[in-house]
Motif scaffolding. Structure first.
Motif, PDB file in Angstrom:
ATOM      1  N   GLU A   1      -6.126  -2.604  10.242  1.00 11.68           N
ATOM      2  CA  GLU A   1      -4.881  -2.015  10.283  1.00 11.68           C
ATOM      3  C   GLU A   1      -3.977  -2.157   9.058  1.00 11.68           C
ATOM      4  N   ILE A   2      -3.992  -3.307   8.342  1.00  9.28           N
ATOM      5  CA  ILE A   2      -3.482  -3.536   7.236  1.00  9.28           C
ATOM      6  C   ILE A   2      -3.866  -2.826   5.979  1.00  9.28           C
ATOM      7  N   LYS A   3      -5.229  -2.737   5.984  1.00  6.32           N
ATOM      8  CA  LYS A   3      -5.747  -2.277   5.023  1.00  6.32           C
ATOM      9  C   LYS A   3      -5.557  -0.945   4.837  1.00  6.32           C
ATOM     10  N   VAL A   4      -5.503   0.208   6.001  1.00  9.30           N
ATOM     11  CA  VAL A   4      -5.374   1.410   6.195  1.00  9.30           C
ATOM     12  C   VAL A   4      -3.924   1.836   5.859  1.00  9.30           C
ATOM     13  N   ALA A   5      -3.046   0.853   6.437  1.00 11.37           N
ATOM     14  CA  ALA A   5      -1.314   1.035   6.276  1.00 11.37           C
ATOM     15  C   ALA A   5      -0.922   0.914   4.737  1.00 11.37           C
ATOM     16  N   THR A   6      -1.616  -0.007   3.987  1.00  9.13           N
ATOM     17  CA  THR A   6      -1.085  -0.226   2.580  1.00  9.13           C
ATOM     18  C   THR A   6      -2.011   0.511   1.652  1.00  9.13           C
ATOM     19  N   HIS A   7      -2.925   1.595   2.174  1.00  3.54           N
ATOM     20  CA  HIS A   7      -3.659   2.495   1.496  1.00  3.54           C
ATOM     21  C   HIS A   7      -4.779   1.678   0.655  1.00  3.54           C
ATOM     22  N   ASN A   8      -5.345   0.652   1.112  1.00  2.00           N
ATOM     23  CA  ASN A   8      -6.150  -0.188   0.574  1.00  2.00           C
ATOM     24  C   ASN A   8      -5.668  -1.091  -0.309  1.00  2.00           C
ATOM     25  N   PHE A   9      -4.486  -1.644  -0.029  1.00  2.07           N
ATOM     26  CA  PHE A   9      -3.844  -2.573  -0.686  1.00  2.07           C
ATOM     27  C   PHE A   9      -3.243  -1.972  -2.056  1.00  2.07           C
TER      28      PHE A   9
ATOM     29  N   ASP B   1      -1.412  -0.877  -5.295  1.00  2.99           N
ATOM     30  CA  ASP B   1      -0.269  -1.251  -6.175  1.00  2.99           C
ATOM     31  C   ASP B   1       0.895  -0.145  -5.864  1.00  2.99           C
ATOM     32  N   ASP B   2       0.599   0.801  -5.535  1.00  5.78           N
ATOM     33  CA  ASP B   2       1.738   1.860  -5.308  1.00  5.78           C
ATOM     34  C   ASP B   2       2.409   1.474  -4.047  1.00  5.78           C
ATOM     35  N   GLN B   3       2.157   0.382  -3.223  1.00  8.56           N
ATOM     36  CA  GLN B   3       2.824  -0.056  -2.175  1.00  8.56           C
ATOM     37  C   GLN B   3       3.738  -1.301  -2.229  1.00  8.56           C
ATOM     38  N   LEU B   4       3.622  -1.624  -3.370  1.00 14.51           N
ATOM     39  CA  LEU B   4       4.232  -3.040  -3.866  1.00 14.51           C
ATOM     40  C   LEU B   4       5.731  -2.898  -3.626  1.00 14.51           C
ATOM     41  N   VAL B   5       6.284  -3.833  -2.970  1.00  9.29           N
ATOM     42  CA  VAL B   5       7.710  -3.674  -2.655  1.00  9.29           C
ATOM     43  C   VAL B   5       8.237  -5.422  -3.429  1.00  9.29           C
ATOM     44  N   GLY B   6       7.543  -6.284  -3.716  1.00 15.04           N
ATOM     45  CA  GLY B   6       8.132  -7.461  -4.138  1.00 15.04           C
ATOM     46  C   GLY B   6       7.041  -8.345  -4.459  1.00 15.04           C
ATOM     47  N   CYS B   7       7.233  -9.365  -5.085  1.00 17.25           N
ATOM     48  CA  CYS B   7       6.459 -10.674  -5.518  1.00 17.25           C
ATOM     49  C   CYS B   7       7.282 -11.750  -5.667  1.00 17.25           C
TER      50      CYS B   7
ATOM     51  N   LEU C   1       3.446  -5.846   0.169  1.00 17.10           N
ATOM     52  CA  LEU C   1       3.307  -4.435   0.448  1.00 17.10           C
ATOM     53  C   LEU C   1       3.668  -3.868   1.562  1.00 17.10           C
ATOM     54  N   GLN C   2       4.349  -2.518   1.325  1.00 17.58           N
ATOM     55  CA  GLN C   2       4.649  -1.560   2.161  1.00 17.58           C
ATOM     56  C   GLN C   2       3.564  -0.949   3.167  1.00 17.58           C
ATOM     57  N   GLY C   3       3.924  -1.132   4.380  1.00 16.43           N
ATOM     58  CA  GLY C   3       2.804  -0.710   5.158  1.00 16.43           C
ATOM     59  C   GLY C   3       3.348   0.651   5.984  1.00 16.43           C
ATOM     60  N   SER C   4       2.527   1.849   5.978  1.00 14.41           N
ATOM     61  CA  SER C   4       2.831   2.809   6.777  1.00 14.41           C
ATOM     62  C   SER C   4       1.851   3.348   7.578  1.00 14.41           C
ATOM     63  N   SER C   5       2.078   4.177   8.815  1.00 15.26           N
ATOM     64  CA  SER C   5       1.318   4.904   9.607  1.00 15.26           C
ATOM     65  C   SER C   5       0.301   3.949  10.325  1.00 15.26           C
ATOM     66  N   LEU C   6       1.160   2.703  10.645  1.00 19.41           N
ATOM     67  CA  LEU C   6       0.074   1.993  11.686  1.00 19.41           C
ATOM     68  C   LEU C   6       0.129   2.402  12.980  1.00 19.41           C
ATOM     69  N   GLN C   7      -1.020   2.383  13.570  1.00 22.06           N
ATOM     70  CA  GLN C   7      -1.394   3.021  14.899  1.00 22.06           C
ATOM     71  C   GLN C   7      -0.677   2.189  15.954  1.00 22.06           C
ATOM     72  N   LYS C   8      -0.294   2.711  17.022  1.00 21.69           N
ATOM     73  CA  LYS C   8       0.465   1.776  17.932  1.00 21.69           C
ATOM     74  C   LYS C   8      -0.723   1.118  18.758  1.00 21.69           C
ATOM     75  N   ARG C   9      -0.517  -0.182  19.257  1.00 25.26           N
ATOM     76  CA  ARG C   9      -1.501  -0.730  19.841  1.00 25.26           C
ATOM     77  C   ARG C   9      -1.207  -0.990  21.192  1.00 25.26           C
ATOM     78  N   SER C  10      -1.927  -0.823  22.303  1.00 26.94           N
ATOM     79  CA  SER C  10      -1.458  -0.778  23.563  1.00 26.94           C
ATOM     80  C   SER C  10      -2.069  -2.050  24.182  1.00 26.94           C
TER      81      SER C  10
END
Length: 218
Positions: free
Chosen positions: A186-194, A196-202, A209-218
């Motif tokens: 899920e992290i891999k998908v959310a960060t577009h395969n990690f 660099d465009d998702q970088l928010v800090g270091c 990395l910023q993550g998006s579109s995480l699937q809701k887990r039930s």
């Protein structure tokens, strides 16, 4: 607590991973840190190799105590941060009284009856900027290698975080902690395969990395 999530020039050795020799000790750093130190450093005024300290804008603690907890009003118990056992800590700030309290204890213990450190007349509005970040940093100096594991944490400006853990997805020992496990895929998908465009800090030892579109887990 710091004004940004990527300190330029931060080093992962003796300067907490959140400052550098060029910025250490300057009011322009605008950070508050509570350190859990396992190594004695005479150059920065450490009182002991196993201590908790409160730092403002630099690596020298203006208040520190050997690691211990009060288990009643009269009994004080020391313990080692390097024992390999799980520990817990509470950091509380009262902006009305300008008081910062730090308490520590072994895992599963109740919050001690008295704080280990209590700093009064500490007006953080004169130290921190209006906007900032809360998080963790780690460094081990030049003589040691250690693993630092954050098993769970929460931050609140008003009330305690409520328990909304999905008990079907975590192990029993995690039930007391805020939900923090996300499957690797899920992290891999959310960060577009990690990407660099998702970088928010270091920092000195981490990348965020910023993550998006995480699937809701039930």
């Amino acid at each position: 607590m710091a004004p940004n999530n990527c300190v330029v020039g931060a080093q992962d050795s003796e300067v907490l991973g959140i400052t550098s020799p060029k910025t250490n000790g300057f009011q322009s750093s605008h950070f508050l840190a509570v350190e859990f130190d396992t190594a004695y450093d005479h150059d920065v005024g450490d009182i002991y190799g196993n201590h908790v300290g409160v730092n403002l804008n630099g690596i020298k603690s203006f208040e520190s105590q050997p690691v211990a907890y009060w288990f009643d009003d009269d009994h004080f118990n020391n313990f080692s941060l390097k024992s390999g056992e799980n520990k817990q800590a509470w950091i509380d700030y009262d902006h009305v009284e300008d008081r910062l309290n730090v308490s520590v204890a072994m895992y599963r213990m109740e919050k001690p009856v008295q704080p280990l450190i209590s700093v009064t007349k500490l007006n953080l509005s004169s130290v921190l900027k209006e906007d900032g970040y809360v998080g963790f940093s780690a460094s081990t100096g030049s003589q040691a290698i250690e693993d630092h594991h954050i098993l769970g944490w929460s931050f609140s400006t008003e009330v305690k975080v409520k328990d909304i853990i999905d008990r079907d997805l975590i192990e029993e020992w995690e039930l007391e902690f805020w939900p923090h496990r996300i499957p690797y895929e899920e992290i891999k998908v959310a960060t577009h395969n990690f990407s660099d465009d998702q970088l928010v800090g270091c920092g000195g030892f981490w990348t965020g990395l910023q993550g998006s579109s995480l699937q809701k887990r039930s």
